[in-house]
Scaffold this motif. Structure first.
Motif, PDB file in Angstrom:
ATOM      1  N   LYS A 110      -9.088  78.890  17.474  1.00  0.00           N
ATOM      2  CA  LYS A 110      -8.691  80.289  17.251  1.00  0.00           C
ATOM      3  C   LYS A 110      -9.873  81.210  17.589  1.00  0.00           C
ATOM      4  O   LYS A 110      -9.715  82.250  18.229  1.00  0.00           O
ATOM      5  CB  LYS A 110      -8.309  80.432  15.773  1.00  0.00           C
ATOM      6  CG  LYS A 110      -7.501  81.646  15.439  1.00  0.00           C
ATOM      7  CD  LYS A 110      -7.228  81.693  13.933  1.00  0.00           C
ATOM      8  CE  LYS A 110      -6.957  83.131  13.499  1.00  0.00           C
ATOM      9  NZ  LYS A 110      -7.110  83.326  12.049  1.00  0.00           N
ATOM     10  N   LEU A 111     -11.025  80.778  17.186  1.00  0.00           N
ATOM     11  CA  LEU A 111     -12.256  81.514  17.431  1.00  0.00           C
ATOM     12  C   LEU A 111     -12.556  81.571  18.932  1.00  0.00           C
ATOM     13  O   LEU A 111     -13.016  82.594  19.449  1.00  0.00           O
ATOM     14  CB  LEU A 111     -13.373  80.764  16.723  1.00  0.00           C
ATOM     15  CG  LEU A 111     -14.652  81.474  16.393  1.00  0.00           C
ATOM     16  CD1 LEU A 111     -14.386  82.562  15.368  1.00  0.00           C
ATOM     17  CD2 LEU A 111     -15.641  80.452  15.800  1.00  0.00           C
ATOM     18  N   ALA A 112     -12.349  80.466  19.608  1.00  0.00           N
ATOM     19  CA  ALA A 112     -12.595  80.432  21.047  1.00  0.00           C
ATOM     20  C   ALA A 112     -11.733  81.475  21.747  1.00  0.00           C
ATOM     21  O   ALA A 112     -12.200  82.202  22.633  1.00  0.00           O
ATOM     22  CB  ALA A 112     -12.326  79.037  21.607  1.00  0.00           C
ATOM     23  N   LEU A 113     -10.461  81.578  21.341  1.00  0.00           N
ATOM     24  CA  LEU A 113      -9.574  82.566  21.963  1.00  0.00           C
ATOM     25  C   LEU A 113      -9.990  83.979  21.603  1.00  0.00           C
ATOM     26  O   LEU A 113      -9.967  84.878  22.445  1.00  0.00           O
ATOM     27  CB  LEU A 113      -8.117  82.316  21.538  1.00  0.00           C
ATOM     28  CG  LEU A 113      -7.466  81.064  22.125  1.00  0.00           C
ATOM     29  CD1 LEU A 113      -6.097  80.837  21.501  1.00  0.00           C
ATOM     30  CD2 LEU A 113      -7.323  81.183  23.643  1.00  0.00           C
ATOM     31  N   GLU A 114     -10.355  84.172  20.337  1.00  0.00           N
ATOM     32  CA  GLU A 114     -10.737  85.523  19.909  1.00  0.00           C
ATOM     33  C   GLU A 114     -12.017  85.996  20.608  1.00  0.00           C
ATOM     34  O   GLU A 114     -12.086  87.121  21.107  1.00  0.00           O
ATOM     35  CB  GLU A 114     -10.922  85.543  18.392  1.00  0.00           C
ATOM     36  CG  GLU A 114     -11.186  86.933  17.844  1.00  0.00           C
ATOM     37  CD  GLU A 114     -11.405  86.928  16.328  1.00  0.00           C
ATOM     38  OE1 GLU A 114     -10.786  86.091  15.644  1.00  0.00           O
ATOM     39  OE2 GLU A 114     -12.210  87.756  15.841  1.00  0.00           O
ATOM     40  N   THR A 115     -13.009  85.126  20.666  1.00  0.00           N
ATOM     41  CA  THR A 115     -14.281  85.547  21.270  1.00  0.00           C
ATOM     42  C   THR A 115     -14.167  85.665  22.789  1.00  0.00           C
ATOM     43  O   THR A 115     -14.823  86.504  23.400  1.00  0.00           O
ATOM     44  CB  THR A 115     -15.417  84.578  20.897  1.00  0.00           C
ATOM     45  OG1 THR A 115     -14.998  83.242  21.166  1.00  0.00           O
ATOM     46  CG2 THR A 115     -15.760  84.709  19.419  1.00  0.00           C
ATOM     47  N   ARG A 116     -13.338  84.838  23.383  1.00  0.00           N
ATOM     48  CA  ARG A 116     -13.072  84.986  24.828  1.00  0.00           C
ATOM     49  C   ARG A 116     -12.507  86.374  25.093  1.00  0.00           C
ATOM     50  O   ARG A 116     -12.908  87.056  26.040  1.00  0.00           O
ATOM     51  CB  ARG A 116     -12.092  83.894  25.259  1.00  0.00           C
ATOM     52  CG  ARG A 116     -11.653  83.918  26.719  1.00  0.00           C
ATOM     53  CD  ARG A 116     -10.585  82.839  26.932  1.00  0.00           C
ATOM     54  NE  ARG A 116     -10.134  82.718  28.314  1.00  0.00           N
ATOM     55  CZ  ARG A 116      -9.132  83.431  28.836  1.00  0.00           C
ATOM     56  NH1 ARG A 116      -8.503  84.322  28.102  1.00  0.00           N
ATOM     57  NH2 ARG A 116      -8.771  83.240  30.107  1.00  0.00           N
ATOM     58  N   MET A 117     -11.582  86.815  24.255  1.00  0.00           N
ATOM     59  CA  MET A 117     -10.984  88.145  24.406  1.00  0.00           C
ATOM     60  C   MET A 117     -12.034  89.242  24.237  1.00  0.00           C
ATOM     61  O   MET A 117     -12.081  90.198  25.025  1.00  0.00           O
ATOM     62  CB  MET A 117      -9.865  88.321  23.373  1.00  0.00           C
ATOM     63  CG  MET A 117      -9.265  89.728  23.340  1.00  0.00           C
ATOM     64  SD  MET A 117      -8.170  90.009  21.898  1.00  0.00           S
ATOM     65  CE  MET A 117      -9.384  90.189  20.562  1.00  0.00           C
TER      66      MET A 117
END
Lengths: 244, 244, 244, 244, 244, 244
Positions: free
Chosen positions: F132-139
């Motif tokens: 979830k963090l990977a997706l959020e920080t990628r954004m």
């Protein structure tokens, strides 16, 4: 009011339409719809245990009994027309000619909406076969080149009525219909199913539970509409509307 | 006609309501609904690339520009009320007070239906956060013990409007709304989004494609209703009806 | 017989354990299990509409009433231990200390199995939050480095008990438990919930419908075991067995 | 102990029962079950590449070799009865008479549980056909009107055994069976499959990995039961129990 | 460059390959692939409404017109070989001999990849039937015992091309192909479909929308590659690679 | 060859990158990629059972030991850069500053692709939190208004590496990578994990099984490429290509 409208029920076995959408049938008849029911089989082999436990029972006698019950139930629900295709059950399997007969019925009825079973049922493969058939024959009825000259079918909604164990069938209702005004007719139709008396109370409770869901989804404790009996349906196709 | 009705849009960033449900807004306003739009953020960090490419840009200037665009678009759509929560974006994150403010809006508006984003979006976690928030605040607004004395919320439908790449978001529309009568207003609102001109034609084509789906699902080549522009929505809760 | 065994119920609001797994609790107590119930909140804001409709109600009075009902129900079910975390509801939200308290309970109880809500619930985000919490705290309780010296948790099954509208929650039961022997206790516990009398018959019917499913899945019309009341559960983790 | 019990394996090709549930077979035989295996085909066309690479090979010689291997493997596993239906493979397709023969076997065996393939397999449509068949014939065997007088089937569980690439088949095991006590028999049966020697180590490793999962799910590092070899199964129908 | 490579399209009706993968065909031809298209039917009954509305139309005349259109489109796309199986449509249904003919084509072509329809389509059961067929015949073509001596098929990818209403079909693209270099050819092929002129602009817009997705997924506003027209595909099987 | 390229691994605990994508790391390093690994925690509380069983162990000593192991493994894999965020585990939870630090790493690395955990894991909520963090920080890294002036991120693929029990996590690999050329390095890195020796053989077998799948999907018995060790990955975003 919807006078002039029509609807079509495709029922794998001769009792399914009673338990699963008897209320929808009676309600729409009362609103002026002409509802046609097609029973693809009598459920003579697989859903007539009580009859088969009688001494000297034969397939023909079972079919006769099942047909009589279904006709009585249809009368109780004010069904406009009931047709028995007698294709055999357990397994149900239609050949090309029988499928074409079903297409003919669809085109003649020109239903505003259709009703059939859930798309998955590991307990009863006849049920999912009936739904597959509903989709296939709906498609054929839409083909301009199938029996050219006949009136081509539009795009009626296909509603999947409630199966026995909803969660196992992956069935998710997105529409609850208040059938309180016609509950007496549905209960009377249910009581025509003498061979399956053990299900009378079961399906009465189903209607009561769905009424609770109706109330909850129409506003719950803040403006929810009271409802004593309801039926649930899952629609397959998107709706086209002018207001959300 | 639905005079007196209301609707509420919960938009993660200030432009989302335009692309995704501008037609629904304008259409319902025209029918007499009072539509309120809540912009949780301006999309100032994540959806304002064009502005940030300008020399000497600051966060406040971006917010001002985004707000001006959104207000202009709201006027073009005849929005009844637009509120900017300014909670910040990329990531969007509301504290308890901001959530309570949203609950207050919901209770004040008493919407007939709500609109928000898809439930999944791996490209943009703000979008799924907004939907999660819509469900959570809807629930709080229904609680009799939350700010006792206020009018408690009923059970409004939550419609999910169309995300950018529908299939990647697992979004499946089950309702198509004909927005042809208000298309000019939606297009005018779209053109208020000067910072995202590359999307004007994209969302015009979206409306045209959905119009094709509207026609197909309302009857196709046999009675389908003509439609030039449409919007698609996925509803979360079951409908409660008196007719199928 | 399973003397010495234990079980743990994690209930979002103080009444959930009654409707959803009261039978499982009473039955396992009767078999010698010690069942602990943790009520994360009283459901004081969101599930006490009847109390809030009374003149001059306060949050404390609602909590007291809810606690008294839950304690009475727990006695009716022979609950070994009931703990009220009073974390607040609508929304339910635990801080780190409250989570650690739950981990302590899990480690103290060392449950053979755990019970909580469905993983998805768009109507009630507290419910899915509770399940998320059950998984998170189960994991922490398994960590050798969390409060070293305490007994580490094994791998208890997590059963999800029945939500209100099963199909909307994506809940699929894979286990039916015959609670006929303790039905009187469950009904007595249900009747302790004076504030939610409208649900007494609803959950009685749920038990009757699940009894029908129990019979069907244990053999149906050919050897199915008779059962008057049952509860359904969905397990999250695989079973490890020596016989299929 | 379960003396007197029976089980039935429906195997699309003649080697499937060895790789996928050889341990379950040997284990249940050892517990007193009588396990019947039905091989719907020999896998003569699609799963006998090594044989076909030999000079002058014919379909009959392939079938003979495959049958000999399967019979040897069955002996190694103490299979009670193995039947070869010889329906042809790639594609597998049964006519009505062959289906009825399978129904007869089901009714004669009266299995406590059944075993077959995953429900989806894009690599091998014979596998999913076999499972579809298992559900259909199970339903027919339950019909009181199918060959009245025969003993009607109850509601045996259907376990789906492990396919080759589990994730591609959407197969999710919910039951792990410890087959350590009979591993030697399974390995011996595996080594009977001379034509597929490249798979011996592959399926040995499968059993070792599943043993790891067995240990993890029975308690992991805190009380998990040691296990050297295991098999995984996905059950289709809910369990009916008296204890969770 | 991929000179010497081949690809195979399995198209339920004679126009499907144009709308859904015309760009992929032209592009791969241009790269040196030899692309074969199999039209299982002409879509003569179900997808030729405009023709059937003409006075005195016959099935043969419809087929001739549809074949002429498809051949013209194939020329526009530089298709290497197009074959018409004439199996009939609405419903499409192949017997064993027709399936064997398709297996022969697959073995002769030895495609690097295959293209067919989505796996689910409630509007058009012919489409999902074609995909089922693609999987079944791919499997048969891999069988060493099917027509021993012929070259056995490897493991070509099966790409599902874009259906009409993607979300209703559960189709999720995981591959976007830039077809800008051959767009003129695709548009020319589209314009060969005189009977379905209403779809010309629809599928042009599809290509434009997919181009937007191509750009977004190749880098968006930070390095995304410009693309004017694209096609989307969903692959069924995993890729095997030497670099992520 | 891809000299100059970079990749980023986001690992919840300090050993995850070894078991799950050690091969991918070593292989891409060998091809000229610079691979950065971020260990969000040491797994000091939840994945260090063996250490905690030692007398007088402390959290700092566990962290030191875990860090030393991870650094040794990183060396064995030729990791370009490894960073320890030390955010704590069981549960893993990052505050805004820690998330911003991760965004900084992403922007500095500008990865061609990213690697993280499965999206669902009921056994280990830290794993799904990391994704979830990977997706959020990628954004966030893609936002032009986040730290204006820094280089904005493009649209790197996010690959999910293999979890412990793939089917329970709903993880489906769509990409198999041949890691045979670097297997010795991965095995050496695995052997650096002294505290988890029970997993050495487990993950060796995982690599062997995936090699079998690699061979099968690259052609099977007809042209499949031989492969001794492989890793599987599930990609989240669509690919953009010029050839299918």
């Amino acid at each position: 009011m919807s006078a002039g409208n029509t609807a079509l029920v495709i029922s794998a076995h001769s009792a399914d339409f009673v338990w699963r959408c008897g209320g929808a049938i009676a309600l729409h008849q009362q609103m002026g719809y002409a509802v046609t029911v097609v029973c693809l089989s009598y459920g003579e082999r697989g859903e007539s245990a009580k009859l088969w436990k009688q001494e000297g029972m034969t397939l023909e006698r079972v079919k006769d009994a099942r047909r009589a019950e279904a006709e009585a139930a249809a009368r109780a629900l004010d069904v406009h027309d009931i047709q028995f295709f007698d294709c055999g059950d357990y397994p149900l399997d239609l050949d090309r000619a029988q499928k074409d007969r079903l297409v003919d019925v669809i085109r003649t009825v020109q239903p505003s909406f259709m009703l059939s079973h859930s798309q998955y049922d590991p307990y009863n493969t006849d049920h999912m076969y009936a739904t597959k058939l509903a989709l296939e024959t709906r498609m054929i009825a839409q083909a301009w080149g199938h029996n050219p000259g006949q009136q081509v079918l539009g795009a009626p909604q296909l509603y999947l009525f409630e199966p026995h164990q909803t969660e196992q069938m992956g069935w998710k209702p997105n529409t609850f219909l208040d059938i309180t005004p016609v509950w007496d007719k549905k209960r009377a139709a249910i009581e025509c199913m003498e061979g399956q008396e053990h299900l009378w109370e079961f399906y009465t409770r189903v209607a009561q539970q769905r009424a609770n869901h109706f109330k909850r989804n129409s506003g719950g404790q803040s403006g929810g509409r009271d409802c004593k009996y309801a039926e649930g349906f899952q629609s397959i196709f998107p709706r086209t509307v002018d207001e959300l």
